[in-house]
Design a protein around this motif. Structure first.
Motif, mmCIF file in Angstrom:
data_model
loop_
_atom_site.group_PDB
_atom_site.id
_atom_site.type_symbol
_atom_site.label_atom_id
_atom_site.label_comp_id
_atom_site.label_asym_id
_atom_site.label_seq_id
_atom_site.Cartn_x
_atom_site.Cartn_y
_atom_site.Cartn_z
ATOM 1 N N ALA A 1 -29.101 3.875 17.072
ATOM 2 C CA ALA A 1 -27.781 3.556 17.612
ATOM 3 C C ALA A 1 -27.056 4.845 18.001
ATOM 4 O O ALA A 1 -27.051 5.823 17.241
ATOM 5 N N VAL A 2 -26.433 4.832 19.172
ATOM 6 C CA VAL A 2 -25.726 6.013 19.688
ATOM 7 C C VAL A 2 -24.387 5.573 20.272
ATOM 8 O O VAL A 2 -24.142 4.387 20.506
ATOM 9 N N LYS A 3 -23.537 6.561 20.505
ATOM 10 C CA LYS A 3 -22.270 6.307 21.179
ATOM 11 C C LYS A 3 -22.505 6.162 22.683
ATOM 12 O O LYS A 3 -23.279 6.924 23.270
ATOM 13 N N VAL A 4 -21.801 5.215 23.284
ATOM 14 C CA VAL A 4 -21.963 4.974 24.724
ATOM 15 C C VAL A 4 -20.579 4.911 25.378
ATOM 16 O O VAL A 4 -19.761 4.055 25.007
ATOM 17 N N PRO A 5 -20.286 5.792 26.324
ATOM 18 C CA PRO A 5 -19.010 5.695 27.057
ATOM 19 C C PRO A 5 -19.121 4.683 28.198
ATOM 20 O O PRO A 5 -20.184 4.532 28.817
ATOM 21 N N PHE A 6 -18.034 3.973 28.442
ATOM 22 C CA PHE A 6 -18.007 2.983 29.514
ATOM 23 C C PHE A 6 -16.693 3.146 30.283
ATOM 24 O O PHE A 6 -15.617 3.226 29.685
ATOM 25 N N SER A 7 -16.800 3.210 31.600
ATOM 26 C CA SER A 7 -15.624 3.403 32.455
ATOM 27 C C SER A 7 -15.383 2.151 33.288
ATOM 28 O O SER A 7 -16.334 1.539 33.794
ATOM 29 N N ILE A 8 -14.086 1.801 33.442
ATOM 30 C CA ILE A 8 -13.733 0.651 34.251
ATOM 31 C C ILE A 8 -12.299 0.842 34.772
ATOM 32 O O ILE A 8 -11.416 1.244 34.009
ATOM 33 N N PRO A 9 -12.039 0.578 36.051
ATOM 34 C CA PRO A 9 -10.664 0.685 36.562
ATOM 35 C C PRO A 9 -9.912 -0.630 36.375
ATOM 36 O O PRO A 9 -10.489 -1.712 36.467
ATOM 37 N N ILE A 10 -8.616 -0.522 36.119
ATOM 38 C CA ILE A 10 -7.737 -1.689 36.007
ATOM 39 C C ILE A 10 -6.638 -1.535 37.051
ATOM 40 O O ILE A 10 -5.901 -0.536 37.031
#
Length: 233
Positions: free
Chosen positions: A219-228
């Motif tokens: 298990a690792v850290k995962v960044p996720f990007s999304i515009p609002i």
């Protein structure tokens, strides 16, 4: 047939002469009127008459005595000495200088504890992406994750009233971390105004706990990007 007019009494006989004479007379009068100048009589005013009998008297110079400032004597405040019966604790300082009798420790005497590095893997390159609740049985978990994210944003979206009154709108770029235990970590946001950024962070803070992403089975850290996007109707 005889003419009706008498040649000797022709009124137009000397009309040219009279016209020229009258014209010269008028021009002469106009010239004199334009060139006529009048001068006011020169009057010299005697301004000395404004004072009594025309004489300005000088005021006598008075001698002033400068008094020396009186210095106020300031007495020093009385210093009252009080006895202090509080006991003072003495601190003993032990010298730690190295001498010939100092014991030298070997490297083997120290225990090295290795702390695992925090691995963070990009969303695009990770082998097993985090699983949004409800996407466990889906074949394309990436597409399901994106779809569930959009549903979550629409469900929890609240346009700030103050932002509506101020006419604020625009796009807020956000990024959050999915930790190794599936919880939502650091949320970063950047937008046209703090009110919109705050609302975007509030929406993302309500995300449910997910199945963490894995890289090589860990298990690792995962960044996720999304515009609002905030848009006024």
């Amino acid at each position: 047939m005889k003419p009706k007019k008498n040649p000797q009494k022709d009124l137009n006989k000397n009309s040219t002469t009279y016209f020229v004479f009258g014209l010269l007379l008028v021009l002469s009068m106009v010239y004199v009127a334009l060139e006529w100048k009048t001068f006011e009589p020169e009057i010299n005013y005697d301004y000395s008459m404004n004072t009594p009998e025309g004489i300005i008297e000088e005021e006598p110079v008075k001698d002033f005595k400068v008094e020396e400032p009186k210095l106020k004597q300031v007495l020093p405040q009385e210093i009252k000495i009080e006895e202090n019966d509080t006991e003072v604790e003495e601190t003993e300082i032990i010298a730690i200088e190295v001498d010939a009798n100092t014991e030298v420790l070997e490297v083997s005497d120290f225990e090295v504890v290795e702390e695992p590095d925090e691995v963070e893997v990009n969303w695009v390159t990770i082998e097993e992406v985090p699983v949004f609740p409800g996407c466990e049985n889906e074949k394309d978990k990436r597409a399901c994750f994106n779809e569930m994210m959009q549903k979550h944003i629409r469900k929890n979206f609240r346009y700030p009233e103050l932002a509506q009154e101020m006419g604020l709108q625009g796009r807020v770029s956000t990024q959050f971390i999915i930790n190794k235990d599936g919880s939502i970590g650091t949320i970063r946001k950047r937008g046209p105004h703090e009110l919109l950024e705050r609302e975007a962070a509030r929406i993302l803070s309500k995300l449910p706990k997910m199945t963490p992403g894995k890289q090589r089975g860990t298990a690792v850290k995962v960044p996720f990007s999304i515009p609002i996007t905030f848009k006024l109707q």
